[in-house]
Design a protein around this motif. Structure first.
Motif, short mmCIF file in Angstrom:
data_model
loop_
_atom_site.label_atom_id
_atom_site.label_comp_id
_atom_site.label_asym_id
_atom_site.label_seq_id
_atom_site.Cartn_x
_atom_site.Cartn_y
_atom_site.Cartn_z
N ALA A 153 1.26 18.30 -6.48
CA ALA A 153 1.38 17.47 -5.27
C ALA A 153 0.11 16.67 -5.03
CB ALA A 153 1.71 18.35 -4.06
N GLN A 154 -1.04 17.27 -5.28
CA GLN A 154 -2.31 16.56 -5.11
C GLN A 154 -2.45 15.46 -6.15
OE1 GLN A 154 -4.48 16.66 -2.55
NE2 GLN A 154 -5.27 14.87 -3.59
N GLU A 155 -2.06 15.74 -7.39
CA GLU A 155 -2.11 14.72 -8.44
C GLU A 155 -1.18 13.56 -8.08
OE1 GLU A 155 -1.54 16.27 -12.40
OE2 GLU A 155 -2.76 18.02 -11.94
N TRP B 28 -0.80 7.77 -6.50
CA TRP B 28 -0.42 6.70 -5.58
C TRP B 28 -1.65 5.95 -5.07
CZ3 TRP B 28 3.89 4.21 -4.57
CH2 TRP B 28 5.07 4.78 -5.02
N ASP B 29 -2.68 6.68 -4.70
CA ASP B 29 -3.89 6.02 -4.18
C ASP B 29 -4.55 5.14 -5.23
OD1 ASP B 29 -3.71 6.84 -1.57
OD2 ASP B 29 -5.08 8.53 -1.82
N LEU C 66 10.01 0.20 -11.80
CA LEU C 66 9.94 0.17 -10.34
C LEU C 66 8.50 0.26 -9.85
CD1 LEU C 66 11.55 0.38 -7.58
CD2 LEU C 66 11.32 2.85 -7.86
N TYR C 67 7.75 1.24 -10.36
CA TYR C 67 6.36 1.42 -9.93
C TYR C 67 5.48 0.26 -10.36
CZ TYR C 67 7.38 6.34 -8.73
OH TYR C 67 7.87 7.49 -8.19
N SER C 68 5.67 -0.23 -11.57
CA SER C 68 4.85 -1.35 -12.05
C SER C 68 5.03 -2.58 -11.18
CB SER C 68 5.20 -1.68 -13.51
OG SER C 68 4.83 -0.61 -14.35
N LEU C 69 6.26 -2.87 -10.82
CA LEU C 69 6.54 -4.01 -9.94
C LEU C 69 5.91 -3.79 -8.57
CD1 LEU C 69 8.03 -6.69 -9.45
CD2 LEU C 69 10.03 -5.35 -8.79
N VAL D 152 -1.33 0.05 -2.40
CA VAL D 152 -0.71 1.13 -1.64
C VAL D 152 -1.73 2.22 -1.37
CG1 VAL D 152 1.13 2.87 -1.62
CG2 VAL D 152 1.52 0.65 -2.73
N LYS D 153 -1.82 2.62 -0.13
CA LYS D 153 -2.65 3.77 0.27
C LYS D 153 -1.78 4.71 1.08
CE LYS D 153 -6.43 2.59 -1.62
NZ LYS D 153 -6.79 3.27 -2.83
#
Length: 132
Positions: A15-17, A22-23, A57-60, A67-68
């Motif tokens: 979960a931390q990874e 995302w950060d 999806l993530y790359s776009l 995103v933070k």
């Protein structure tokens, strides 16, 4: 530390990874946390099946937004080779081309599976955004 305690600690680390990926807007780091055949079920959108589809999806998303976020694993459970955690989160997406920030908060459920190397990976992710 007994087996279940070790598993719960490993899932909390996962979960931390997830938060770190995302950060850092790091698509490949996030994909490394998924099983080989994952399913993502975002709120209000069709399911996204497989790493290649999730990568797109993530790359776009990361190409268009900085995103933070702040996520917190609320509950973690395991039984054998399956487990889950649910988390609450807040996030802010800032358009790289300029414009208003998008703020969201919600909860997610992660179904995780133990891998052959004894690590835990995300098999299914269901997102429920409270506010966008």
């Amino acid at each position: 530390m007994n087996g279940q305690s070790k598993d719960i600690a490993a899932i909390k680390n996962l979960a931390q990874e997830w938060n770190t990926g995302w950060d850092r807007s790091d698509t490949e780091a996030l994909l490394s946390l998924y099983t080989d055949d994952p399913v993502l079920i975002p709120q209000g959108q069709p399911e996204v099946i497989g790493k290649d589809a999730i990568r797109s999806l993530y790359s776009l998303l990361f190409a268009e937004f900085a995103v933070k976020g702040n996520g917190r694993a609320v509950k973690v459970e395991t039984s054998g080779n399956l487990g889950y955690f649910w988390s609450s989160y807040t996030l802010t997406a800032t358009p790289k081309a300029g414009g208003d920030q998008i703020k969201g908060e919600g909860r997610s459920v992660f179904i995780v599976k133990r891998q052959e190397d004894d690590s835990w990976k995300i098999a299914l992710l269901i997102d429920n955004c409270d506010r966008e």
